[in-house]
Design an enzyme around this catalytic site. Structure first.
Site, mmCIF file in Angstrom:
data_model
loop_
_atom_site.group_PDB
_atom_site.id
_atom_site.type_symbol
_atom_site.label_atom_id
_atom_site.label_comp_id
_atom_site.label_asym_id
_atom_site.label_seq_id
_atom_site.Cartn_x
_atom_site.Cartn_y
_atom_site.Cartn_z
ATOM 1 C CG ASP A 219 -2.025 1.062 1.133
ATOM 2 O OD1 ASP A 219 -1.761 2.175 0.512
ATOM 3 O OD2 ASP A 219 -2.998 0.611 1.833
ATOM 4 C CG HIS B 282 -3.704 4.726 -0.136
ATOM 5 N ND1 HIS B 282 -3.560 3.357 -0.673
ATOM 6 C CD2 HIS B 282 -4.342 5.203 -1.048
ATOM 7 C CE1 HIS B 282 -4.380 3.237 -1.621
ATOM 8 N NE2 HIS B 282 -4.886 4.311 -1.918
#
Length: 134
Positions: free
Chosen positions: A12, A14
């Protein structure tokens, strides 16, 4: 000052929520060790061992948090971090699933606190103060 390891697990990338949490936790008086995005479990554990952290906060927004977090409690225990507080939050599963079921699965995996999408930083800070002090 209490130390918290913060990062985004797995594949991930983000970063925005991670930066917001870092700022909010620092402002709340915590020493934040932010390991950033794309972090494997070992990076969380190594940072926690090196800094004698009081808690590990795992963020995941891409839906694969359940897979990425599996076994983290056991690895923490093996690394000498038995009893460290484990928090996880974000969009931690794929699709629309019953939150009570999701919450239960993460608690069973050894997480102390489990947060769904959109949880405010104030709630995490309140829980941290309750769990580890300030």
């Amino acid at each position: 000052m209490k130390t918290i390891v913060l990062g985004v697990i797995g594949a991930d990338c983000h970063a925005v929520g991670n930066k917001i949490l870092d700022y909010a936790l620092t402002e709340a008086g915590y020493n934040v060790v932010n390991i950033g995005v794309l972090s494997p479990q070992e990076d969380f554990i190594n940072a926690a061992v090196e800094t004698s952290a009081d808690a590990i906060l795992v963020s995941s927004l891409y839906g694969h948090g359940e897979i990425d977090c599996r076994g983290l409690r056991e690895k923490c225990d093996e690394a000498g971090l038995k009893g460290i507080k484990l928090y996880v939050g974000g969009n931690i599963v794929v699709g629309k699933q019953n939150w009570e079921d999701v919450h239960k699965r993460f608690i069973e995996m050894g997480f102390d606190r489990v947060y769904g999408p959109g949880t405010s930083t104030e709630i995490a800070i309140r829980d941290l103060r309750e769990d580890i002090g300030q």
